[in-house]
Design a protein around this motif. Structure first.
Motif, short mmCIF file in Angstrom:
data_model
loop_
_atom_site.label_atom_id
_atom_site.label_comp_id
_atom_site.label_asym_id
_atom_site.label_seq_id
_atom_site.Cartn_x
_atom_site.Cartn_y
_atom_site.Cartn_z
N UNK A 59 0.84 -1.21 0.00
CA UNK A 59 0.00 0.00 0.00
C UNK A 59 0.87 1.26 0.00
N UNK A 60 1.92 1.26 0.86
CA UNK A 60 2.83 2.41 0.91
C UNK A 60 3.52 2.59 -0.44
N UNK A 61 3.92 1.46 -1.03
CA UNK A 61 4.61 1.51 -2.32
C UNK A 61 3.70 2.14 -3.38
N UNK A 62 2.44 1.66 -3.42
CA UNK A 62 1.49 2.20 -4.41
C UNK A 62 1.25 3.69 -4.19
N UNK A 63 1.18 4.11 -2.93
CA UNK A 63 0.97 5.53 -2.62
C UNK A 63 2.14 6.36 -3.14
N UNK A 64 3.36 5.84 -2.96
CA UNK A 64 4.55 6.57 -3.43
C UNK A 64 4.62 6.60 -4.95
N UNK A 65 4.13 5.54 -5.61
CA UNK A 65 4.04 5.55 -7.07
C UNK A 65 3.08 6.66 -7.49
N UNK A 66 1.93 6.72 -6.83
CA UNK A 66 0.92 7.74 -7.13
C UNK A 66 1.47 9.15 -6.92
N UNK A 67 2.37 9.30 -5.94
CA UNK A 67 2.99 10.60 -5.64
C UNK A 67 4.20 10.90 -6.53
N UNK A 68 4.50 10.01 -7.48
CA UNK A 68 5.63 10.18 -8.41
C UNK A 68 6.96 10.30 -7.66
N UNK A 69 7.16 9.43 -6.66
CA UNK A 69 8.37 9.50 -5.84
C UNK A 69 9.49 8.58 -6.34
N UNK A 70 9.24 7.80 -7.40
CA UNK A 70 10.24 6.85 -7.89
C UNK A 70 10.89 7.30 -9.19
N UNK A 71 12.19 7.05 -9.32
CA UNK A 71 12.89 7.23 -10.59
C UNK A 71 12.47 6.10 -11.51
#
Length: 189
Positions: free
Chosen positions: A58-70
């Protein structure tokens, strides 16, 4: 303090990438692996923020949604791996030269994101036949596993032209020296 730079390594399985990277890490070039995030559970003595940042799916998906990944990949359902922009920036600010050992798509994505701040190296086996010999020589995989790896390798090798430099590893010492020279030149810019 001077900011660090990024060095990206990609290669098919059996091309000698890990051996070359391990050699380069010992050459006093302030090279440090990027610390990835994953949604899998820690194994053995792994610590949060050392080997990985451990997140729930869930945290991972939220960070994807927030565009936090290279870059990131869902390897299996709910099993994510990715590189957080904030972690890379932190390591660069610390003056570290950040090393990525990633698949070809991840390598292309990281290069696209960081442009001239990154050097992307593709470690190329001399041939698919030689790769087969190396994989069989390991004695660790069943024939169908080896064939799958070879099929994947042929596909991955089509990405080589998208990398800044291609190092052909038919002689390990030569490949190490070539990679070291390319990295020294890049870091000296």
């Amino acid at each position: 303090m001077e900011k660090g730079k990024l060095i990206i390594f990609s290669a098919p399985s059996g091309s000698g990438k890990s051996t070359i990277i391990n050699y380069l890490m010992q050459q006093g070039l302030q090279m440090h692996f990027s610390i990835s995030a994953t949604s899998r559970a820690p194994r053995g003595t792994e610590k949060h923020g050392v080997e990985y940042f451990f997140l729930t799916p869930e945290e991972f998906r939220q960070r994807i949604a927030n565009d936090e990944f290279v870059e990131y990949e869902e390897v299996y359902t709910d099993k994510f791996y990715g590189t957080l922009k904030s972690q890379v920036e932190y390591q660069l600010e610390e003056g570290q030269n950040v090393v990525f050992d990633v698949d070809v798509k991840g390598g292309c994505n990281i290069k696209k994101f960081y442009g001239e701040r990154a050097l992307s190296l593709f470690i190329m086996p001399p041939s698919v036949e030689e790769l087969r010999r190396r994989l069989e020589g390991r004695g660790t995989d069943a024939p169908e596993v080896i064939q799958n790896r070879l099929d994947k390798a042929e596909y991955e090798m089509t990405f080589a032209p998208q990398f800044d430099k291609v190092v052909v590893n038919d002689d390990l010492e030569t490949a190490k020296a070539e990679a070291l020279a390319l990295i020294k030149e890049f870091l000296g810019k």
